[in-house]
Design a protein around this motif. Structure first.
Motif, PDB file in Angstrom:
ATOM      1  N   GLU A  62     -11.655   5.171  -0.863  1.00  0.00           N
ATOM      2  CA  GLU A  62     -10.486   4.685  -0.191  1.00  0.00           C
ATOM      3  C   GLU A  62      -9.878   5.229  -1.389  1.00  0.00           C
ATOM      4  OE1 GLU A  62      -9.186   0.967   0.648  1.00  0.00           O
ATOM      5  OE2 GLU A  62     -10.321   0.461   1.828  1.00  0.00           O
ATOM      6  N   LYS A  86      -1.877   5.820   5.913  1.00  0.00           N
ATOM      7  CA  LYS A  86      -1.941   3.818   6.172  1.00  0.00           C
ATOM      8  C   LYS A  86      -3.639   3.559   6.731  1.00  0.00           C
ATOM      9  CE  LYS A  86      -0.352   0.610   9.157  1.00  0.00           C
ATOM     10  NZ  LYS A  86       0.809   0.617  10.549  1.00  0.00           N
ATOM     11  N   ARG A 140      -5.799   1.178   2.235  1.00  0.00           N
ATOM     12  CA  ARG A 140      -6.410   0.015   2.932  1.00  0.00           C
ATOM     13  C   ARG A 140      -6.840  -1.255   2.073  1.00  0.00           C
ATOM     14  NH1 ARG A 140     -10.608   2.024   7.535  1.00  0.00           N
ATOM     15  NH2 ARG A 140     -11.913   2.431   5.131  1.00  0.00           N
ATOM     16  N   SER A 141      -6.664  -0.344   0.915  1.00  0.00           N
ATOM     17  CA  SER A 141      -6.849  -2.188  -0.381  1.00  0.00           C
ATOM     18  C   SER A 141      -5.961  -2.021  -1.033  1.00  0.00           C
ATOM     19  CB  SER A 141      -7.807  -1.761  -0.788  1.00  0.00           C
ATOM     20  OG  SER A 141      -8.318  -0.090  -1.593  1.00  0.00           O
TER      21      SER A 141
END
Length: 423
Positions: A293, A333, A337-338
């Protein structure tokens, strides 16, 4: 009656060619015989070998016969194409010396001692440096003609040579030759060489040396085409206790993937691709290509910010940046996500604003936009403010964020109080 004109005649003194001006006949076998005879008198004492080679350099033409000299010290005699020792027409003279890498004890300490012969010779006769590298490159190419034991010794001393910087990793280009790759000689050699190199230096030094010669990106080419993939590479080196080499390759592949992703994202932004299409691409990077990510989020940020020619005026660049970034917040977005990836993005924004001085006053506005569009959470902003910010422009950015952080903290307290009243 006409008379024939006499032909002009050369006059003057005929000069004799001086002996020193006569071109010496190239005679590698005579040079070989002389070196082998001298080495045989050293009785296997490497200190005596070094003294002998040092002394003979003033008598023998090392510059002209450098290739022969190093062939003898590595293989014991003159190497013919294919890795075979050149025989002599005079059967009474030896064509091979026992004072060479191939006939030396294969223990690492013993080969380290032999390395000192090369080191002292090249330190004394600096002009031999390039010839040494060229000859070693050639010898690596001839490996098919050597025995397994000779290849192992060659791999070990090559690792020692590279670790000590006596030549550059450009010699490893020979390992990409098709005939060595197909036979599996290249990967076997590499495993022994890297094992030795890692005993001398750490993986960071090896990475730096390979990268400087652009060899790091080509290591996969040592495997035959049908085995040339990340899984085979990793399992081969891990089975031989060389996890550091497998990890280095993984990092190299990840770096390559990031660059490619960033380029593709930049092209999509330039071509004004739709957000759904870009979302599909970044989702594929996360789910199928194994990028993290954080890596994808930072790649998006870099691509988005590199796509615009920014205004030089501080008061105008903030408005320009917010308008440009707002359309890509849905994309960020999807990947951030973390908390880890959100914090990485916030630190990247801090670094960008610090390094681009016209953005210095825009940091708080950009973070506020990312907060309002649900890219960065309240908890991450508070964590950044408390102890996770970078030292780059720290005082300026903390001051900018102070009122916003105070507002977040008050809003959090009011929410807690409302929940308490409901109870």
């Amino acid at each position: 009656m006409s008379q024939k004109a006499e032909k002009p005649q050369l006059s003057g003194t005929r000069l004799k060619t001086r002996k020193r001006d006569e071109k010496e006949k190239y005679d590698p076998t005579a040079f070989r015989d002389s070196i082998i005879a001298g080495l045989s008198e050293c009785g296997g004492d490497l200190d005596q070998v070094s003294r002998y080679l040092d002394r003979e350099g003033s008598k023998l033409n090392y510059r002209r016969y450098a290739e022969v000299l190093f062939d003898i010290l590595f293989a014991g005699g003159i190497l013919a194409p294919g890795g075979f020792i050149v025989e002599s027409v005079d059967s009474g003279k030896p064509v091979r010396s026992d004072i060479c890498v191939f006939r030396w004890d294969g223990e690492l300490d013993k080969l380290r001692n032999f390395y000192s012969v090369f080191y002292k010779l090249i330190r004394r006769y600096k002009y031999l440096e390039k010839a040494f590298e060229d000859d070693l490159k050639k010898i690596l190419m001839f490996q098919k003609g050597f025995s397994a034991d000779e290849r192992e010794k060659l791999a070990k001393i090559t690792g020692i040579i590279l670790a000590n910087g006596l030549c550059t990793p450009s010699i490893l280009l020979s390992l990409f030759e098709d005939h060595l790759v197909k036979e599996g000689i290249s990967v076997d050699f590499a495993a022994i060489m890297f094992s030795t190199w890692l005993k001398e230096k750490d993986i960071n030094a090896i990475c730096a040396a390979l990268k400087k010669q652009q060899i790091d990106a080509r290591l996969m080419e040592m495997f035959p085409p049908n085995k040339r993939n990340q899984e085979n590479f990793a399992s081969f080196f891990r089975e031989r206790g060389l996890g550091a080499i497998a990890d280095m390759q993984t990092a190299q592949m990840a770096s390559k993937a990031k660059k490619e992703a960033q380029k593709n994202l930049a092209d999509m932004i330039k071509d004004e691709s739709s957000i759904p299409d870009m979302t599909e691409y970044v989702t594929d990077l996360l789910e199928k290509q194994g990028m993290s990510e954080t890596e994808v989020t930072i790649s998006i940020w870099n691509s988005v910010m590199a796509a615009v020619e920014w205004n030089k005026k501080e008061d105008l660049v903030a408005e320009q940046a917010l308008k440009h970034l707002r359309q890509y917040c849905p994309l960020l977005k999807v990947t951030a996500r973390s908390a880890k990836s959100e914090l990485a993005l916030m630190l990247k924004v801090q670094e960008f604003c610090y390094e681009n001085m016209n953005f210095l006053k825009s940091f708080q506005k950009i973070i506020t936009l990312l907060y309002k569009d649900d890219v960065i959470s309240e908890d991450v902003i508070l964590k950044w403010y408390k102890d996770s910010h970078s030292s780059k422009g720290k005082s300026v950015f903390l001051e900018q964020m102070s009122k916003f952080v105070e507002w977040l903290q008050n809003a959090e307290e009011e929410t807690d109080e409302e929940e308490g009243d409901e109870d």
